[in-house]
Design an enzyme around this catalytic site. Sequence first.
Site, short mmCIF file in Angstrom:
data_model
loop_
_atom_site.label_atom_id
_atom_site.label_comp_id
_atom_site.label_asym_id
_atom_site.label_seq_id
_atom_site.Cartn_x
_atom_site.Cartn_y
_atom_site.Cartn_z
N ARG A 125 0.85 -1.20 0.00
CA ARG A 125 0.00 0.00 0.00
C ARG A 125 0.89 1.24 0.00
NH1 ARG A 125 -3.71 0.09 5.05
NH2 ARG A 125 -4.48 -1.76 3.95
N HIS A 170 1.67 -2.32 5.55
CA HIS A 170 1.44 -2.55 4.12
C HIS A 170 2.44 -1.78 3.27
CE1 HIS A 170 -2.35 -4.86 4.04
NE2 HIS A 170 -2.69 -4.18 5.13
N ASP A 177 -3.66 -8.52 3.22
CA ASP A 177 -5.04 -8.65 3.68
C ASP A 177 -5.71 -9.69 2.80
OD1 ASP A 177 -4.65 -6.63 5.51
OD2 ASP A 177 -5.74 -5.11 4.36
#
Length: 256
Positions: A125, A170, A177
């Site tokens: 992320r 992340h 996830d």
Amino acid sequence: MKQIFYLNKRGLLCSAVIVGLLFVSAKDQASAQAATGQDTAWRPAINTVVKKNKMPSGFVYLDEVIPEAQYQIRYYSKYNFTGAPVSGYKSPLAISTSKAAYALKKVNDELSAKGYILRIYDAYRPQKAVNRFVAWSQDTSDIINKQLYYPELDKRNLFKLGFISKKSGHSRGSTIDLTLADKKTGALVDMGSPYDFFGEISYYNTTLVSTVQHQNRKILKDAMVKQGFKPYAKEWWHFTLINEPYPAKYFDFNVE
């Protein structure tokens, strides 16, 4: 009998109990794909996105390591707690460090033998996406998806409760996830609460889910822990590789 979560025509998360075979119309399938940007609840995605390969050395696309998994990258679409595509997600792709990817492949292979496939919701992320979450949490007027994701909570408390942070594992590239789906039907395994739901029911050891639902969570957790991932007690879907290659570095390249 199974409980599944699915998307209605407006892209809202709903649940249903089904008996026997899962039937999905072509119209509903198209609606779900439009809402999520990638896959459906009943079969793995076929990823046709053109990849730009603008990643640092040591990162890979997860679907090239685990092609049989389902990929539903929520932050690429509006199907997430912010109600809009999130900064940095330019394509519906899952990226992770190579080390995390190959550890996850071992998880996939073990669970495949037991009749499951993985559904990946998020992996690497960008920091810009984390920054967007922070800004969203401070905008008290934006509660468009409150009923879906945090019906009993004040969004201003999501930091204090541990659901949102200014820095995320992340962004280091080795946090995943995910959930499980049935290998034959592609239908989601019932975990008792949907992905990214902020509340006690999403805690791994909550007493708010049934014995069967907790056992399903345990199947995922045990397989992940066996391959070196550490679970997060407040989110049953969240796992970080313990021996991650970048334990103190936070990346910000786009997902594309």
